[in-house]
Design an enzyme around this catalytic site. Sequence first.
Site, PDB file in Angstrom:
ATOM      1  CG  ASP A 174      -0.334   0.168   2.591  1.00 55.40           C
ATOM      2  OD1 ASP A 174       0.859   0.357   2.674  1.00 55.40           O
ATOM      3  OD2 ASP A 174      -1.185   0.434   3.604  1.00 55.40           O
ATOM      4  CB  CYS A 186       0.916  -2.176   4.831  1.00 57.34           C
ATOM      5  SG  CYS A 186       1.260  -2.957   6.507  1.00 57.34           S
ATOM      6  CB  THR A 193       2.974  -1.443  10.979  1.00 56.63           C
ATOM      7  OG1 THR A 193       1.960  -2.076  10.533  1.00 56.63           O
ATOM      8  CG2 THR A 193       2.836  -0.108  11.462  1.00 56.63           C
ATOM      9  CG  HIS A 207      13.589 -22.877  12.043  1.00 58.47           C
ATOM     10  ND1 HIS A 207      13.970 -22.668  13.440  1.00 58.47           N
ATOM     11  CD2 HIS A 207      14.656 -23.355  11.659  1.00 58.47           C
ATOM     12  CE1 HIS A 207      15.196 -22.980  13.631  1.00 58.47           C
ATOM     13  NE2 HIS A 207      15.739 -23.330  12.434  1.00 58.47           N
ATOM     14  CG  ASN A 208       8.678 -20.264  11.120  1.00 59.96           C
ATOM     15  OD1 ASN A 208       9.522 -19.419  11.193  1.00 59.96           O
ATOM     16  ND2 ASN A 208       8.296 -20.770  11.961  1.00 59.96           N
ATOM     17  CG  HIS A 263      12.054 -26.788  11.600  1.00 58.37           C
ATOM     18  ND1 HIS A 263      11.899 -26.054  12.573  1.00 58.37           N
ATOM     19  CD2 HIS A 263      13.400 -26.817  11.304  1.00 58.37           C
ATOM     20  CE1 HIS A 263      13.186 -25.949  13.208  1.00 58.37           C
ATOM     21  NE2 HIS A 263      14.070 -26.358  12.376  1.00 58.37           N
ATOM     22  NE  ARG A 278       8.793 -28.502  16.187  1.00 59.18           N
ATOM     23  CZ  ARG A 278      10.330 -28.293  16.748  1.00 59.18           C
ATOM     24  NH1 ARG A 278      10.826 -27.511  16.111  1.00 59.18           N
ATOM     25  NH2 ARG A 278      10.715 -29.134  17.697  1.00 59.18           N
TER      26      ARG A 278
HETATM   27  C1  RB5 Z   1      -1.915   2.978   6.309  1.00 58.16           C
HETATM   28  O1  RB5 Z   1      -2.147   4.369   6.759  1.00 58.16           O
HETATM   29  C2  RB5 Z   1      -1.581   2.272   7.437  1.00 58.16           C
HETATM   30  O2  RB5 Z   1      -2.414   1.871   8.338  1.00 58.16           O
HETATM   31  C3  RB5 Z   1      -1.060   0.687   6.960  1.00 58.16           C
HETATM   32  O3  RB5 Z   1      -0.026   0.942   5.781  1.00 58.16           O
HETATM   33  C4  RB5 Z   1      -0.521  -0.503   7.630  1.00 58.16           C
HETATM   34  O4  RB5 Z   1       0.471   0.039   8.489  1.00 58.16           O
HETATM   35  C5  RB5 Z   1      -1.630  -1.163   8.632  1.00 58.16           C
HETATM   36  O5  RB5 Z   1      -1.180  -2.139   9.265  1.00 58.16           O
END
Ligand code: RB5
Length: 156
Positions: free
Chosen positions: A14, A70, A72, A103-104, A138, A141
């Site tokens: 995004d 995105c 975060t 591992h995952n 692994h 699991r």
């Molecule tokens: C968008 O502003 C923000 O919420 C998105 O990029 C993301 O961080 C959501 O988890």
Amino acid sequence: MIDVKQKRLFLGNDHGAIVIRPAVIQAAKLLGFEILDFGTDSVESVDYPCYAKKVCDALKDNAGIGILMCGTGIGVSIAANRYRHIRAALCHEEQEAQLARQHNNANVLCLGGRILTPEMAAKLTNLFLTSTFEGGRHQKRIDLIDTIDNLDDLTC
Ligand code: RB5
């Protein structure tokens, strides 16, 4: 089905990740990956679940690996992990990116554009795309995860 040897990367992001997006694309290209790009390179606000869906749907029908980004990395990782065929790993540092594959057997790397520098995003991309699943204990699991619809059903 994950097959990193296919070197096909499905990418989605995004507006929150446009700062790290070029570095991630460049790192994958340097490794020889074909990139199927569902992401945006615009600052215009968009909804990250729609981008997670595009990548996860593509991974259902095609061998390959995904990177979702995105602001975060949290939103896309929550969305992607709703799909049974997806094991999405939100990573911030090198060891996580390596172990997510080893591992995952993670098939989607999630990165935060407002958390990581472009340099770190490129480093994590490189490690994720070059690390290999170790199998063995692994795999057992991962199979356990795949047998359950609900963690309440797991009797261990
Ligand atoms: C968008 O502003 C923000 O919420 C998105 O990029 C993301 O961080 C959501 O988890």
